[in-house]
Design an enzyme around this catalytic site. Structure first.
Site: not given
Ligand code: BV8
Ligand code: ZN
Length: 227
Positions: A83-86, A101, A127, A168, A193-194
Site C-alpha cells: 500500500q506504500n507509495v514511498d 496505491h 505539465c 492497520s 507491534p499493535e
Molecule cells: C475506493 C495513497 C472506490 C495516498 C492511500 C467513503 C468514500 C469513498 C471511499 C470510502 C468511503 N468509506 C470507505 C471507503 C473506502 C476507502 C477506505 O477504505 N477508507 C477507510 C479509511 C475506511 N477506500 C478508498 O477510498 C479506496 N478507494 O474504495 O474506491 C471506488 C471504486 C470504483 C470507482 C471509484 C471509487 C482508496 C484507498 C487508497 C487511499 N490511498 N494512499 C497517499 O499515500 O497519500 S491509503 C493510505 O492508507 C496509505 O496508502 C496507507 O498505506 C494506507 C493504509 O494505511 P497503513 O499503511 O495501514 O498505515 P497506518 O498508519 O494506518 O497503519 C500503520 C500500521 O503500522 C499500524 O498498525 C502500526 O501499528 C504499524 N506499525 C508502526 N510501526 C511499525 C508497524 N508495523 C510494523 N513495524 C513497525 N515498526
Molecule cells: Zn498535460
C-alpha cells in the site's frame, strides 16, 4: 506479502494513523482526496512534496532488506503487494511488487493525463500542456489500478502463506486481501507491534516491529541475516 506504512516507520517515515501521522496539524486522510486537491491544490502539493522529500532522505531498513532476501529465495513463488507509495521497497531491491496505491514518484497531468516517473524534488506541478500535475497516488474515493487489484487478488487466492506487515488493515480494498487469502486456504500471519482490525482474523500474530521480526523470520528459515 502485504505491507503498509508501518514497514517504513523504522526508516523514519510517518505512518498515516500513528502519533506522528499529522502534517502541519492536518490529517492526511483529509489531504489525500481529489476534493482537497481541487479545493486547495497548493497545500496538497506541499503535503506531497514534503513526503517526497522525507522519502528521498529515508533509507530502506532491515525489514525492507529482509523482503528482498525473501524474494531472491522464493523467486516466482513470492509477491510483495504494498500500500506504500514511498518507493522504499523498490529502492531496497524488490522487483516482484504490486503497488496498490500508486507512487509518490509518479505524476499525472489532470488535463492531458500524461504520466511520468519523476524523481526531481523541485518539480513544478504544471505539465507542458499547461495542465496541473497531481501526485500519481490513489486518493480516498478513487478506484485502485485494475491490473494491480487483479494481480494482488489472484495472488491472494493462490497463496500458501500471507505475511501482513505494518498495516492497520483499515483501508479497503487492500485490507480485504488477507481475508481472501485465508478463505482460499492460506496461512495468514500479522506482523505489527499493535493489535489491528485484522488481529482476530489471522492464524498467527507476531507482535513486534517489522525491522526486527522480518530479519528474524529469515534467519529462522536459514535464508541469511538481513542486517
Ligand atoms: C475506493 C495513497 C472506490 C495516498 C492511500 C467513503 C468514500 C469513498 C471511499 C470510502 C468511503 N468509506 C470507505 C471507503 C473506502 C476507502 C477506505 O477504505 N477508507 C477507510 C479509511 C475506511 N477506500 C478508498 O477510498 C479506496 N478507494 O474504495 O474506491 C471506488 C471504486 C470504483 C470507482 C471509484 C471509487 C482508496 C484507498 C487508497 C487511499 N490511498 N494512499 C497517499 O499515500 O497519500 S491509503 C493510505 O492508507 C496509505 O496508502 C496507507 O498505506 C494506507 C493504509 O494505511 P497503513 O499503511 O495501514 O498505515 P497506518 O498508519 O494506518 O497503519 C500503520 C500500521 O503500522 C499500524 O498498525 C502500526 O501499528 C504499524 N506499525 C508502526 N510501526 C511499525 C508497524 N508495523 C510494523 N513495524 C513497525 N515498526
Ligand atoms: Zn498535460
Amino acid at each position: 506479502m502485504l505491507t503498509g506504512a508501518g514497514v517504513s516507520a523504522e526508516s523514519g517515515l510517518a505512518t498515516f494513523r500513528g502519533p506522528d501521522g499529522l502534517w502541519e496539524g492536518r490529517d492526511p486522510m483529509e489531504l489525500a482526496t481529489p476534493k482537497a486537491f481541487d479545493r486547495d491544490p497548493e497545500t496538497v502539493w506541499r503535503f506531497y512534496a514534503a513526503r517526497r522529500a522525507a522519502a528521498a532522505a529515508a533509507l530502506p531498513n532491515p525489514g525492507h532488506r529482509a523482503l528482498v532476501l525473501l524474494e531472491e529465495a522464493l523467486e516466482d513463488r513470492f509477491l510483495l503487494v504494498t500500500q506504500n507509495v514511498d518507493g522504499l521497497h523498490e529502492r531496497a531491491g524488490n522487483r516482484r511488487l504490486v503497488r496498490l496505491h500508486g507512487s509518490l514518484w509518479r505524476l499525472r497531468c489532470t488535463a492531458c493525463g500524461e504520466e511520468r516517473e519523476d524523481l526531481d524534488l523541485e518539480t513544478l506541478p504544471l505539465c507542458e500542456c499547461g495542465g496541473r500535475r497531481r501526485p500519481g497516488v490513489v486518493w480516498f474515493g478513487e478506484a485502485l489500478p485494475t491490473k494491480a487489484v487483479e494481480h494482488a487478488t489472484a495472488a491472494a487466492n493462490e497463496a500458501d502463506v500471507v505475511l501482513v506487515a505494518g498495516t492497520s488493515s483499515m483501508v479497503y480494498p487492500a485490507a480485504g486481501l488477507p481475508e481472501i487469502a485465508r478463505r482460499a486456504g492460506a496461512h495468514t500471519v500479522e506482523i505489527n507491534p499493535e493489535r489491528t482490525d485484522l488481529s482476530d482474523r489471522v492464524h498467527e500474530r507476531i507482535a513486534g516491529p517489522s525491522g526486527t521480526v522480518l530479519p528474524a523470520l529469515l534467519d529462522a528459515a536459514g535464508l541469511g541475516a538481513a542486517r
